[in-house]
Design an enzyme around this catalytic site. Structure first.
Site, PDB file in Angstrom:
ATOM      1  N   CYS A 148      43.392 -78.357 -31.222  1.00 53.20           N
ATOM      2  CA  CYS A 148      42.596 -77.434 -32.039  1.00 53.20           C
ATOM      3  C   CYS A 148      41.870 -78.260 -33.096  1.00 53.20           C
ATOM      4  O   CYS A 148      42.432 -79.223 -33.633  1.00 53.20           O
ATOM      5  CB  CYS A 148      43.497 -76.394 -32.685  1.00 53.20           C
ATOM      6  SG  CYS A 148      42.635 -75.315 -33.841  1.00 53.20           S
ATOM      7  N   GLU A 193      42.295 -74.502 -43.544  1.00 49.31           N
ATOM      8  CA  GLU A 193      41.093 -74.109 -44.292  1.00 49.31           C
ATOM      9  C   GLU A 193      41.411 -73.880 -45.773  1.00 49.31           C
ATOM     10  O   GLU A 193      40.592 -74.123 -46.645  1.00 49.31           O
ATOM     11  CB  GLU A 193      40.456 -72.864 -43.669  1.00 49.31           C
ATOM     12  CG  GLU A 193      39.911 -73.165 -42.295  1.00 49.31           C
ATOM     13  CD  GLU A 193      38.872 -72.181 -41.799  1.00 49.31           C
ATOM     14  OE1 GLU A 193      38.477 -71.280 -42.548  1.00 49.31           O
ATOM     15  OE2 GLU A 193      38.456 -72.341 -40.634  1.00 49.31           O
ATOM     16  N   HIS A 204      41.311 -77.850 -36.111  1.00 47.35           N
ATOM     17  CA  HIS A 204      41.869 -77.901 -37.471  1.00 47.35           C
ATOM     18  C   HIS A 204      43.115 -78.768 -37.598  1.00 47.35           C
ATOM     19  O   HIS A 204      43.492 -79.147 -38.694  1.00 47.35           O
ATOM     20  CB  HIS A 204      42.239 -76.494 -37.936  1.00 47.35           C
ATOM     21  CG  HIS A 204      41.065 -75.608 -38.196  1.00 47.35           C
ATOM     22  ND1 HIS A 204      40.128 -75.318 -37.228  1.00 47.35           N
ATOM     23  CD2 HIS A 204      40.674 -74.953 -39.319  1.00 47.35           C
ATOM     24  CE1 HIS A 204      39.225 -74.501 -37.744  1.00 47.35           C
ATOM     25  NE2 HIS A 204      39.524 -74.266 -39.009  1.00 47.35           N
ATOM     26  N   CYS A 248      34.812 -77.093 -30.251  1.00 45.69           N
ATOM     27  CA  CYS A 248      35.836 -76.054 -30.344  1.00 45.69           C
ATOM     28  C   CYS A 248      36.741 -76.106 -29.111  1.00 45.69           C
ATOM     29  O   CYS A 248      36.256 -76.016 -27.972  1.00 45.69           O
ATOM     30  CB  CYS A 248      35.144 -74.691 -30.427  1.00 45.69           C
ATOM     31  SG  CYS A 248      36.282 -73.323 -30.525  1.00 45.69           S
ATOM     32  N   ASP A 261      30.886 -75.515 -32.945  1.00 46.49           N
ATOM     33  CA  ASP A 261      32.252 -75.011 -33.099  1.00 46.49           C
ATOM     34  C   ASP A 261      32.159 -73.564 -33.561  1.00 46.49           C
ATOM     35  O   ASP A 261      31.095 -73.099 -33.963  1.00 46.49           O
ATOM     36  CB  ASP A 261      33.014 -75.856 -34.138  1.00 46.49           C
ATOM     37  CG  ASP A 261      34.427 -75.349 -34.362  1.00 46.49           C
ATOM     38  OD1 ASP A 261      35.133 -75.109 -33.366  1.00 46.49           O
ATOM     39  OD2 ASP A 261      34.829 -75.153 -35.526  1.00 46.49           O
ATOM     40  N   SER A 262      33.282 -72.871 -33.554  1.00 51.30           N
ATOM     41  CA  SER A 262      33.320 -71.502 -34.060  1.00 51.30           C
ATOM     42  C   SER A 262      33.065 -71.471 -35.567  1.00 51.30           C
ATOM     43  O   SER A 262      32.715 -70.436 -36.111  1.00 51.30           O
ATOM     44  CB  SER A 262      34.691 -70.888 -33.757  1.00 51.30           C
ATOM     45  OG  SER A 262      35.712 -71.732 -34.267  1.00 51.30           O
TER      46      SER A 262
HETATM   47  N1  DGL Z   1      37.729 -74.132 -33.477  1.00 51.01           N
HETATM   48  C1  DGL Z   1      38.849 -73.400 -32.924  1.00 51.01           C
HETATM   49  C2  DGL Z   1      39.531 -74.267 -31.871  1.00 51.01           C
HETATM   50  O1  DGL Z   1      39.471 -75.486 -31.895  1.00 51.01           O
HETATM   51  C3  DGL Z   1      39.816 -72.965 -34.003  1.00 51.01           C
HETATM   52  C4  DGL Z   1      39.295 -71.857 -34.893  1.00 51.01           C
HETATM   53  C5  DGL Z   1      39.023 -70.575 -34.128  1.00 51.01           C
HETATM   54  O2  DGL Z   1      39.979 -69.899 -33.677  1.00 51.01           O
HETATM   55  O3  DGL Z   1      37.856 -70.262 -33.963  1.00 51.01           O
HETATM   56  O4  DGL Z   1      40.136 -73.756 -30.994  1.00 51.01           O
END
Ligand code: DGL
Length: 272
Positions: free
Chosen positions: A184, A152, A186, A73, A10-11
């Site tokens: 997403c 977060e 989060h 992600c 993931d990012s």
């Molecule tokens: N992990 C990213 C997503 O699911 C969210 C956080 C980001 O913008 O990197 O799109």
């Protein structure tokens, strides 16, 4: 017999919501998680940049001899999945297709909402995936970028979160969708609040849950599942200092985070 790990990236910290579901449905599996904390967020970046990052991370994980790659992600899944699938010989699972499939299964009216980062929504990846499965569906989308920092920060049930969610979700609520995809990493943390605002008539689809089901299905089919008597080990790598990842990650994962190691991707030429 040695068993290979599931690679997942993931990012940053958000993909731990996907890892949590995988750990729950496949507790016997070893996993290697990579969070690109030095370069997060991906949601605001161009498809070209995110695809390059994804290629470098895939190259890092492939060197650790994984048996399957999960692109946790949503933004990376939305823009880089076709390229990753083309370049790699192991199965690659993104979060878009499983989420879209579930939404199509659940909807009665065919009016489906999708929320995600700006990058995910701009890519139209969910809309395309849903329309492919159910051409007569109507897909309404909305980028909700502020949900990421709220989750977060742990602000998932205060006035700021409520006002933000009410503002973002108003149009979707007025449009009388009956299914909403949380597109997403989060957003599962905001599920109770989103559900309260959308009302009990709207089904929330958690891409993380559906992705774990897909991973289990593919490993089962390919006879790559570890025996269920085993217990998995979990390794965590990040590209910036681990402190923030550990603090927020424990909340995302329910306090089960192990040691986290910082690594550099500078030597990864990338697979793309
Ligand atoms: N992990 C990213 C997503 O699911 C969210 C956080 C980001 O913008 O990197 O799109």
């Amino acid at each position: 017999m040695t068993w290979k790990s599931i690679g997942i990236f993931d990012s940053g910290v958000g993909g731990l919501t996907v890892l949590r579901e995988i750990m729950q449905s496949l507790p016997q599996e070893d996993t290697i998680y990579f969070g690109d904390t030095a370069r997060v967020p991906y949601g605001t970046k161009s498809p070209e940049t995110v695809t390059r990052y994804a290629g470098e991370i895939a190259s890092f994980l492939i060197k650790r001899d994984i048996k399957l790659l999960v692109v946790a992600c949503n933004t990376a899944s939305a823009v880089a999945l076709p390229t990753l699938k083309r370049q790699l010989t192991i199965p690659v699972v993104g979060v878009i297709e499983p989420g879209a499939r579930r939404a199509v299964e659940m909807t009665r009216s065919g009016r489906i909402g999708v929320i995600g980062t700006a990058g995910t929504i701009r890519s139209s990846a969910y809309t395309r995936a849903i329309k492919r499965l159910k051409p007569d569906s109507e897909v309404l989308t909305r980028a909700c970028p502020l949900f990421v920092p709220l989750a977060e920060e742990g602000w998932t049930d205060n006035q700021v979160a409520r006002l933000t969610a009410q503002t973002y979700l108003k149009e979707l609520k007025d449009a009388a969708i009956d299914t909403l995809v949380l597109g997403c990493t989060h957003y599962p943390l905001l599920k109770p609040l989103i559900s309260e605002i959308m009302g009990s008539g709207v089904i929330l689809v958690d891409s993380a849950e559906e992705t774990a089901r897909t991973v289990a299905g593919i490993l089962g089919e390919k006879k790559l599942l570890r025996p269920s008597t085993e217990r998995g080990n979990h390794n965590y790598f990040v590209s910036d200092i681990p402190a923030g990842f550990v603090r927020v990650g424990n909340r995302f994962l329910g306090g089960r985070l192990g040691d986290v190691f910082q690594v550099s991707l500078d030597d990864e030429t990338g697979i793309i």
